[in-house]
Design a protein around this motif. Structure first.
Motif, mmCIF file in Angstrom:
data_model
loop_
_atom_site.group_PDB
_atom_site.id
_atom_site.type_symbol
_atom_site.label_atom_id
_atom_site.label_comp_id
_atom_site.label_asym_id
_atom_site.label_seq_id
_atom_site.Cartn_x
_atom_site.Cartn_y
_atom_site.Cartn_z
ATOM 1 N N CYS A 18 0.888 -1.147 0.059
ATOM 2 C CA CYS A 18 0.115 0.154 0.157
ATOM 3 C C CYS A 18 0.825 1.250 0.009
ATOM 4 O O CYS A 18 0.639 2.549 -0.769
ATOM 5 C CB CYS A 18 -0.874 -0.034 1.299
ATOM 6 N N ILE A 19 1.939 1.445 0.861
ATOM 7 C CA ILE A 19 2.580 2.379 0.747
ATOM 8 C C ILE A 19 3.620 2.532 -0.608
ATOM 9 O O ILE A 19 3.720 3.744 -1.124
ATOM 10 C CB ILE A 19 3.836 2.145 1.762
ATOM 11 N N LEU A 20 3.617 1.329 -1.125
ATOM 12 C CA LEU A 20 4.513 1.526 -2.652
ATOM 13 C C LEU A 20 3.511 2.068 -3.643
ATOM 14 O O LEU A 20 3.866 2.241 -4.642
ATOM 15 C CB LEU A 20 5.220 0.266 -2.928
ATOM 16 N N LEU A 21 2.252 1.827 -3.251
ATOM 17 C CA LEU A 21 1.213 2.180 -4.171
ATOM 18 C C LEU A 21 1.030 3.564 -4.364
ATOM 19 O O LEU A 21 0.444 4.329 -5.427
ATOM 20 C CB LEU A 21 0.014 1.401 -3.982
ATOM 21 N N ILE A 22 1.306 4.322 -3.279
ATOM 22 C CA ILE A 22 0.977 5.657 -3.312
ATOM 23 C C ILE A 22 1.623 6.758 -4.260
ATOM 24 O O ILE A 22 0.817 7.467 -4.979
ATOM 25 C CB ILE A 22 1.410 6.360 -1.721
ATOM 26 N N PRO A 23 2.679 6.456 -4.597
ATOM 27 C CA PRO A 23 3.495 7.296 -5.822
ATOM 28 C C PRO A 23 2.651 7.113 -7.294
ATOM 29 O O PRO A 23 2.683 7.994 -8.022
ATOM 30 C CB PRO A 23 4.767 6.924 -5.846
ATOM 31 N N PHE A 24 2.161 5.905 -7.345
ATOM 32 C CA PHE A 24 1.136 5.713 -8.537
ATOM 33 C C PHE A 24 -0.209 6.063 -8.504
ATOM 34 O O PHE A 24 -0.604 6.438 -9.655
ATOM 35 C CB PHE A 24 1.335 4.128 -8.818
ATOM 36 N N VAL A 25 -0.672 5.944 -7.500
ATOM 37 C CA VAL A 25 -2.232 6.120 -7.348
ATOM 38 C C VAL A 25 -2.372 7.697 -6.891
ATOM 39 O O VAL A 25 -3.378 8.180 -7.505
ATOM 40 C CB VAL A 25 -2.839 5.390 -6.200
ATOM 41 N N PRO A 27 -1.004 10.907 -8.077
ATOM 42 C CA PRO A 27 -1.145 11.528 -8.944
ATOM 43 C C PRO A 27 -2.475 11.267 -9.829
ATOM 44 O O PRO A 27 -3.099 12.650 -10.242
ATOM 45 C CB PRO A 27 0.128 11.168 -10.060
ATOM 46 N N THR A 28 -3.009 10.149 -10.006
ATOM 47 C CA THR A 28 -4.368 10.105 -10.620
ATOM 48 C C THR A 28 -5.357 10.634 -9.755
ATOM 49 O O THR A 28 -6.299 11.291 -10.145
ATOM 50 C CB THR A 28 -4.637 8.544 -11.070
ATOM 51 N N TRP A 29 -5.511 10.228 -8.674
ATOM 52 C CA TRP A 29 -6.200 10.875 -7.600
ATOM 53 C C TRP A 29 -6.257 12.394 -7.512
ATOM 54 O O TRP A 29 -7.261 13.119 -7.616
ATOM 55 C CB TRP A 29 -6.019 10.332 -6.115
ATOM 56 N N TRP A 30 -5.070 12.897 -7.691
ATOM 57 C CA TRP A 30 -4.824 14.489 -7.521
ATOM 58 C C TRP A 30 -5.755 14.905 -8.903
ATOM 59 O O TRP A 30 -6.222 16.040 -8.715
ATOM 60 C CB TRP A 30 -3.401 14.808 -7.513
ATOM 61 N N MET A 31 -5.322 14.494 -10.092
ATOM 62 C CA MET A 31 -5.768 14.812 -11.262
ATOM 63 C C MET A 31 -7.446 14.783 -11.089
ATOM 64 O O MET A 31 -8.110 15.968 -11.638
ATOM 65 C CB MET A 31 -5.406 13.949 -12.384
ATOM 66 N N VAL A 32 -8.102 13.877 -10.930
ATOM 67 C CA VAL A 32 -9.468 13.523 -10.881
ATOM 68 C C VAL A 32 -10.141 14.586 -9.877
ATOM 69 O O VAL A 32 -11.123 15.241 -10.073
ATOM 70 C CB VAL A 32 -9.993 12.129 -10.496
ATOM 71 N N THR A 33 -9.566 14.783 -8.542
ATOM 72 C CA THR A 33 -10.077 15.607 -7.579
ATOM 73 C C THR A 33 -9.974 16.992 -8.062
ATOM 74 O O THR A 33 -10.837 17.864 -7.811
ATOM 75 C CB THR A 33 -9.446 15.339 -6.300
ATOM 76 N N SER A 34 -8.630 17.447 -8.461
ATOM 77 C CA SER A 34 -8.410 18.859 -8.845
ATOM 78 C C SER A 34 -9.399 19.191 -9.948
ATOM 79 O O SER A 34 -9.731 20.402 -10.263
ATOM 80 C CB SER A 34 -7.220 18.820 -9.351
ATOM 81 N N SER A 35 -9.920 18.329 -10.736
ATOM 82 C CA SER A 35 -10.740 18.661 -12.176
ATOM 83 C C SER A 35 -12.201 19.276 -11.539
ATOM 84 O O SER A 35 -12.813 19.905 -12.203
ATOM 85 C CB SER A 35 -10.999 17.565 -12.876
ATOM 86 N N VAL A 36 -12.526 19.040 -10.220
ATOM 87 C CA VAL A 36 -13.638 19.645 -9.689
ATOM 88 C C VAL A 36 -13.360 20.599 -8.638
ATOM 89 O O VAL A 36 -14.232 20.989 -7.945
ATOM 90 C CB VAL A 36 -14.641 18.760 -9.124
ATOM 91 N N LYS A 37 -12.183 20.954 -8.509
ATOM 92 C CA LYS A 37 -11.816 22.312 -7.599
ATOM 93 C C LYS A 37 -11.625 23.693 -8.158
ATOM 94 O O LYS A 37 -11.534 23.626 -9.522
ATOM 95 C CB LYS A 37 -10.456 21.901 -7.136
ATOM 96 N N PRO A 38 -11.943 24.631 -7.561
ATOM 97 C CA PRO A 38 -11.630 25.975 -8.018
ATOM 98 C C PRO A 38 -9.987 26.012 -8.301
ATOM 99 O O PRO A 38 -9.301 25.310 -7.523
ATOM 100 C CB PRO A 38 -12.226 26.950 -6.874
ATOM 101 N N ILE A 39 -9.757 26.825 -9.161
ATOM 102 C CA ILE A 39 -8.206 27.053 -9.467
ATOM 103 C C ILE A 39 -7.501 27.242 -8.267
ATOM 104 O O ILE A 39 -6.363 26.784 -8.110
ATOM 105 C CB ILE A 39 -8.131 28.089 -10.535
ATOM 106 N N SER A 40 -8.117 28.372 -7.454
ATOM 107 C CA SER A 40 -7.384 28.632 -6.134
ATOM 108 C C SER A 40 -6.853 27.492 -5.445
ATOM 109 O O SER A 40 -5.882 27.725 -4.510
ATOM 110 C CB SER A 40 -8.143 29.764 -5.532
ATOM 111 N N ASP A 41 -7.650 26.372 -5.377
ATOM 112 C CA ASP A 41 -7.581 25.338 -4.536
ATOM 113 C C ASP A 41 -6.558 24.133 -5.026
ATOM 114 O O ASP A 41 -5.931 23.307 -4.310
ATOM 115 C CB ASP A 41 -8.768 24.525 -4.214
#
Length: 280
Positions: A18-25, A27-41
């Motif tokens: 699970c720890i080794l999985l973090i660097p791979f998962v 960035p994808t999670w950040w991309m998906v969640t950031s797509s619904v955030k305001p630019i400032s966040d």
């Protein structure tokens, strides 16, 4: 000898994975969640794992600012044609190199493999001149023909050759006794047995075509003809700055179908590559 791990070792192993999985998962999670955030966040530090605000209007704006549906279709049908064409060319070429004895076959195969060592940047100018003389600039023909007969097909031919070499020769000898010709043996015996290798070829060829960037920016100039990697760079404001949340929404819609396909077909991908090293 098979040994069972103790419950404590299993917990430690899964925790490490699970720890080794973090660097791979992440960035994808950040991309998906950031797509619904305001630019400032989006660039807040530390980053928010779960958005504080959800703005799904970014997904509708993707289609308002660009002909994104058309561009999505462009990438989809080009990738499908390239995948099908590469499977046909590589399977026939791989079988020929593996089973048909002709003069200098090994030397010719080595020359073919040299195509993998030539960067696409080296050949892009002569290819542009060639397609320009054929009147194919700003069409999708270069994006179809170059991968099918270029480096992706060379690697696919190598994979198919290695797989066909691993097949027992007795199968073909029995078919030849029954009166089958070379093409009939290939079509009815060798090719059906090559499904794992074909699955691997299909996956990496589709991914390569789906993510192709250099060739589209060289051969295409019309927005309606753009493919997705090229379209993702067009989401900018009036001052040329990136509209990050909208761009990430488009990137999410671009990446998620590919991730789903790979997750579903990863077994065939691994099996196909595993068979390429049985015999050389």
């Amino acid at each position: 000898m098979k040994t069972d791990l103790s419950p404590r070792m299993k917990v430690a192993l899964y925790g490490l994975m699970c720890i080794l999985l973090i660097p791979f998962v992440f960035p994808t999670w950040w991309m998906v969640t950031s797509s619904v955030k305001p630019i400032s966040d989006i660039f807040a530090f530390p980053p928010d794992i779960i958005p504080r605000q959800f703005d799904f209007s970014t997904y509708s704006q993707v289609f308002e600012l660009q002909p994104f549906a058309r561009q999505y279709w462009n990438s989809a049908y080009i990738a499908a044609l390239v995948t099908l064409g590469t499977m046909i060319v590589s399977s026939m070429a791989g079988y020929a190199f593996a089973r048909i004895k002709f003069p200098f076959s090994n030397a010719i195969f080595m020359v073919v493999l040299l195509g993998l060592l030539i960067p696409s940047e080296v050949t892009i100018v002569p290819l542009f001149q060639m397609f320009l003389s054929w009147g194919m600039i700003n069409t999708h023909w270069p994006l179809i023909l170059v991968p099918v007969f270029g480096a992706p097909s060379v690697f696919a031919t190598f994979v198919m050759r290695q797989f066909f070499i691993s097949l027992p020769v007795e199968l073909e000898e029995a078919a030849r006794v029954d009166g089958l010709g070379r093409f009939k043996i290939f079509w009815t015996i060798a090719l059906p047995l090559a499904k794992p290798a074909l699955g691997a070829v299909a996956i990496f060829t589709f991914l390569h075509s789906w993510n192709l960037y250099l060739e589209p920016i060289v051969f295409l100039s019309s927005t309606q003809m753009f493919t997705l990697p090229q379209a993702l760079t067009q989401f900018t404001d009036a001052y040329g700055g990136a509209m990050w949340n909208i761009q990430l929404a488009a990137a999410t819609m671009t990446a998620l179908p590919v991730l789903v396909v790979f997750i579903i077909a990863q077994k065939q991908f691994v099996e196909g590559l595993a068979h390429t090293g049985l015999k050389g």
